[in-house]
Motif scaffolding. Structure first.
Motif, PDB file in Angstrom:
ATOM      1  N   THR A 103      -2.334  -0.299  -5.901  1.00  9.56           N
ATOM      2  CA  THR A 103      -1.242  -0.306  -4.931  1.00  9.56           C
ATOM      3  C   THR A 103      -0.096  -1.243  -5.389  1.00  9.56           C
ATOM      4  N   THR A 107       1.096  -4.623  -0.269  1.00  5.73           N
ATOM      5  CA  THR A 107       1.109  -3.543   0.560  1.00  5.73           C
ATOM      6  C   THR A 107      -0.382  -2.852   0.165  1.00  5.73           C
ATOM      7  N   VAL A 109       0.467   0.604  -0.229  1.00  2.00           N
ATOM      8  CA  VAL A 109       0.881   1.585  -0.461  1.00  2.00           C
ATOM      9  C   VAL A 109       0.062   2.027  -1.907  1.00  2.00           C
ATOM     10  N   GLN A 110      -0.350   3.296  -2.031  1.00  2.00           N
ATOM     11  CA  GLN A 110      -0.621   3.722  -3.416  1.00  2.00           C
ATOM     12  C   GLN A 110       0.272   4.821  -3.671  1.00  2.00           C
ATOM     13  N   PRO A 111       0.989   4.473  -4.531  1.00  2.55           N
ATOM     14  CA  PRO A 111       2.095   5.733  -4.878  1.00  2.55           C
ATOM     15  C   PRO A 111       1.798   6.377  -6.265  1.00  2.55           C
ATOM     16  N   PHE A 134       6.215   9.482  -4.335  1.00  5.06           N
ATOM     17  CA  PHE A 134       6.150   8.675  -2.884  1.00  5.06           C
ATOM     18  C   PHE A 134       6.219   9.740  -1.893  1.00  5.06           C
ATOM     19  N   VAL A 137       2.679   9.548  -0.241  1.00  7.78           N
ATOM     20  CA  VAL A 137       2.325   8.286   0.268  1.00  7.78           C
ATOM     21  C   VAL A 137       2.219   8.112   1.845  1.00  7.78           C
ATOM     22  N   VAL A 139       2.630   6.046   4.958  1.00  5.62           N
ATOM     23  CA  VAL A 139       3.107   4.908   5.207  1.00  5.62           C
ATOM     24  C   VAL A 139       2.955   4.893   6.775  1.00  5.62           C
TER      25      VAL A 139
END
Length: 144
Positions: A103, A107, A109-111, A134, A137, A139
């Protein structure tokens, strides 16, 4: 047409030449006389390519969790760590899945959409190719 060279300069140049040649000869003899490492090939480093946003340290820590860290070594098709022994192909698969779960710090978020891990069994270098996407992703909580 002769160049004028003083005798002491010529002696210094000759001694430097002898030192260089003897150093190369000693290095070659040391390499040629060394036996193969009975422990296998040590993991010498991790090269990461293709990341823009995710920090290198985050990816390297996940690669280390998969077993590719200093102190580990490859013997044949087996990765040997301080905690366990596992087949090299399983270690590569787990490293790829760990890299995908990396990540952005702070965050969730795992792009990283895809990762390709390759291990050079002769040098111990681990190369990781990362593709960040992205579009995939998820979000949540974003306003806009």
């Amino acid at each position: 047409m002769f160049l004028k060279i003083r005798r002491d300069t010529l002696i210094i140049l000759f001694l430097a030449f002898l030192l260089i040649v003897s150093g190369r000869a000693m290095t070659y003899m040391a390499y040629a006389s060394s036996s193969e490492d009975s422990d296998g090939v040590a993991i010498s480093g991790v090269i990461i390519k293709g990341n823009d946003i995710v920090p290198l340290d985050s990816i390297k820590s996940n690669i280390a969790e998969a077993g590719f860290r200093s102190g580990s070594y490859i013997k044949g098709d087996v990765l040997i760590t301080s905690k366990r022994q596992l087949p090299l192909n399983e270690a590569i698969e787990s490293a790829e899945s760990f890299v995908k779960k990396t990540t952005i710090p702070g965050t969730r978020v795992q792009p990283i959409a895809a990762a390709d891990v390759k291990v050079d069994t002769k040098t111990g270098v681990v190369t990781v190719n990362v593709i960040e996407d992205f579009n995939t992703v998820n979000v949540t909580g974003a306003k806009g």
